[in-house]
Design an enzyme around this catalytic site. Structure first.
Site, short mmCIF file in Angstrom:
data_model
loop_
_atom_site.label_atom_id
_atom_site.label_comp_id
_atom_site.label_asym_id
_atom_site.label_seq_id
_atom_site.Cartn_x
_atom_site.Cartn_y
_atom_site.Cartn_z
N HIS A 140 -12.80 3.44 -0.04
CA HIS A 140 -12.81 2.51 1.12
C HIS A 140 -13.56 1.23 0.78
O HIS A 140 -14.03 0.52 1.69
CB HIS A 140 -13.51 3.13 2.35
CG HIS A 140 -12.70 4.13 3.09
ND1 HIS A 140 -13.29 5.09 3.88
CD2 HIS A 140 -11.37 4.31 3.21
CE1 HIS A 140 -12.35 5.85 4.43
NE2 HIS A 140 -11.17 5.39 4.03
N ARG A 200 -10.33 16.36 6.48
CA ARG A 200 -11.21 16.74 5.36
C ARG A 200 -12.58 17.15 5.89
O ARG A 200 -13.10 16.54 6.82
CB ARG A 200 -11.40 15.59 4.39
CG ARG A 200 -10.13 15.12 3.74
CD ARG A 200 -10.45 14.06 2.69
NE ARG A 200 -9.27 13.30 2.39
CZ ARG A 200 -9.21 11.96 2.40
NH1 ARG A 200 -10.29 11.25 2.69
NH2 ARG A 200 -8.10 11.35 2.12
N GLU A 243 -8.22 -4.88 5.35
CA GLU A 243 -8.14 -4.71 3.90
C GLU A 243 -7.00 -5.54 3.32
O GLU A 243 -7.10 -6.07 2.22
CB GLU A 243 -7.93 -3.22 3.58
CG GLU A 243 -9.16 -2.39 3.88
CD GLU A 243 -8.84 -0.93 4.18
OE1 GLU A 243 -8.41 -0.65 5.32
OE2 GLU A 243 -9.01 -0.09 3.30
N ARG A 246 -2.77 -2.08 -3.43
CA ARG A 246 -3.96 -1.26 -3.21
C ARG A 246 -3.91 -0.09 -4.19
O ARG A 246 -2.96 0.71 -4.17
CB ARG A 246 -3.96 -0.73 -1.77
CG ARG A 246 -5.12 0.20 -1.58
CD ARG A 246 -4.97 1.02 -0.35
NE ARG A 246 -6.11 1.90 -0.24
CZ ARG A 246 -6.06 3.09 0.31
NH1 ARG A 246 -4.93 3.55 0.80
NH2 ARG A 246 -7.13 3.83 0.38
N ASN A 302 0.87 -1.17 0.00
CA ASN A 302 0.00 0.00 0.00
C ASN A 302 0.91 1.23 0.00
O ASN A 302 1.50 1.57 1.03
CB ASN A 302 -0.88 -0.04 1.25
CG ASN A 302 -1.85 1.12 1.33
OD1 ASN A 302 -1.76 2.07 0.54
ND2 ASN A 302 -2.76 1.06 2.27
#
Ligand code: ADP
Length: 398
Positions: free
Chosen positions: A179, A238, A382, A90, A7
């Site tokens: 996600h 964010r 994940e 990923r 990742n």
């Protein structure tokens, strides 16, 4: 099968070496602040060996090379590089082209590169892992696993914006959702635990980035992130949902400082911006407990957004049967879960306060037995799903 999961972010690398038979993590690690003098390296192998260093790491290739050196040094546990059959990457954005994980071929690579236009902050970095491991592990098969893929089942009413239709046709300006690997993992795990396939689940991934997803019979039908990961819930840095008019106003005020506006929306808003303290929920919770008003407002705003979305998804799902919390905050913060669940009493969420308080970072049911909506904490994984997809595609011999 031994699968390396990579990742790569803009200045970081995370990896796990997973033996898919028995789902064992043989080694894992991360390199942060790549490109700077004081990059932080942390590697660990299943036997207990660890390596921690702070030194200059030139670029992603150098970071991956140092991870590979560690895997070689720990050959007793890892089996060395020769035993790595595949590498799963990923990739944040698969556009509307990639609806599932794929073996990376020259054609696939070209398509991922063309999608990078939609995710200039993510995809080019994600691909650095591919290029570096292709030269260091030429025999291994490489697989791309997309954050967007799980959401390809969104109906048009959920993925379209109310913009002129040509913007969708020409520019591919639509909601994609992100996600996806996490929402797919936790909803799949819930179905596995409960042994039913027809649940209507609201999955909340609350970490640094936050998103929520409505999953009907294993398919994503709506999710809070949109064209970019900026839409929806309040996040660490964010803002989440915002009137586009506010963005126009900021752009107008900034003159040609549009980059600065982007930095505010992506990096200086959310928990950090509202609290004025930190993007880290632990810090914000600590300050709120000491009476800091801005921290209290930030937490209130954070939870209210989750409540609002969950209420909307209850309607979108025609009645949710389950609510699942995942991500660093969702898995570890009983306080945030309690606030969210209290706000959802009207739709039939009743949690067992003691179970909730006692659940941190582990899989557990936290609702009372007769709660109309079943509430669970399911730690996301994940990396495991990326490893499983990679092994599955290699086994299928595609
Ligand atoms: P990422 O989205 O980068 O994978 P994580 O899923 O690890 O991030 O989530 C990071 C967030 O989880 C941070 O805001 C952190 O404060 C929060 N977190 C971790 N542990 C706790 C805890 N015990 N209580 C509250 N928040 C926590």
């Amino acid at each position: 099968m031994k699968i390396l999961v990579l990742n790569c972010g803009s200045s970081s690398l995370k990896f796990q070496l997973i033996e898919t038979v028995g789902e064992r993590v043989l080694a894992h690690g991360r390199v942060e602040r790549i490109g700077e003098q004081d990059a932080g390296i942390q590697f660990a192998a299943a036997g207990g060996s660890e390596k921690r260093e702070t030194r200059r790491v030139e670029d992603h290739s150098a970071a991956i090379a140092s991870a590979f050196d560690f895997l070689k040094e720990e050959a007793k546990v890892t089996g060395g590089l020769e035993e790595i059959t595949g590498v799963g990457h990923r990739i944040v954005h698969g556009g509307d082209r990639f609806t599932a994980s794929v073996l990376i071929t020259a054609g696939v690579l070209r398509e991922i590169e063309s999608v990078s236009r939609l995710a200039p902050l993510h995809n080019p970095h994600n691909l650095k892992g591919y290029y570096a491991s292709r030269s260091l592990l030429p025999e291994a098969r490489q697989v791309a696993v997309f954050d967007t893929a799980f959401h390809h089942t969104l109906p048009a009413r959920a993925f379209l914006y109310g913009l002129p239709y040509e913007y969708y046709q020409r520019e591919k300006l639509r909601r994609y959702g992100f996600h996806g690997t996490s929402h797919r993992f936790v909803s799949g795990r819930y179905a596995q635990i409960r042994g039913r396939g027809n649940d209507r689940i609201i999955t909340c991934h609350l970490g640094n980035g936050c998103s929520i997803c409505a999953v009907a019979e294993g398919k994503s039908i709506d999710t809070s992130m949109g064209f970019t990961p900026m839409e929806g819930l309040l996040m660490g840095t964010r803002s989440g949902d915002l009137d586009p008019g506010a963005v126009l106003y900021l752009l107008d005020r900034a003159g040609d400082g549009s980059r600065e506006v982007g930095e505010v929306l992506n990096g200086k808003s959310g928990l950090a911006g509202v609290s004025g303290l930190s993007p880290d929920m632990r810090d914000v919770l600590d300050s709120a407990a000491k009476g800091n008003e801005r921290a209290q407002i930030a937490i209130d705003l954070f939870c209210y957004r989750v409540i609002k979305y969950a209420g909307a998804y209850h309607a979108a799902l025609d009645g949710a049967t389950a609510l699942v919390f995942a991500g660093g905050i969702g898995e570890n913060s009983p306080e945030i879960r309690q606030r969210v669940c209290r706000g959802l009493r009207a739709i039939g969420v009743t949690i067992d306060e003691t179970r909730n308080q006692n659940t941190r970072g582990e899989e557990a049911r936290i609702s009372v037995p007769d709660s109309f909506i079943d509430v669970w904490v399911i730690p996301t994984n994940e990396e495991l799903l990326i490893a499983q997809d990679t092994a599955g595609l290699i086994e299928a011999g595609g």
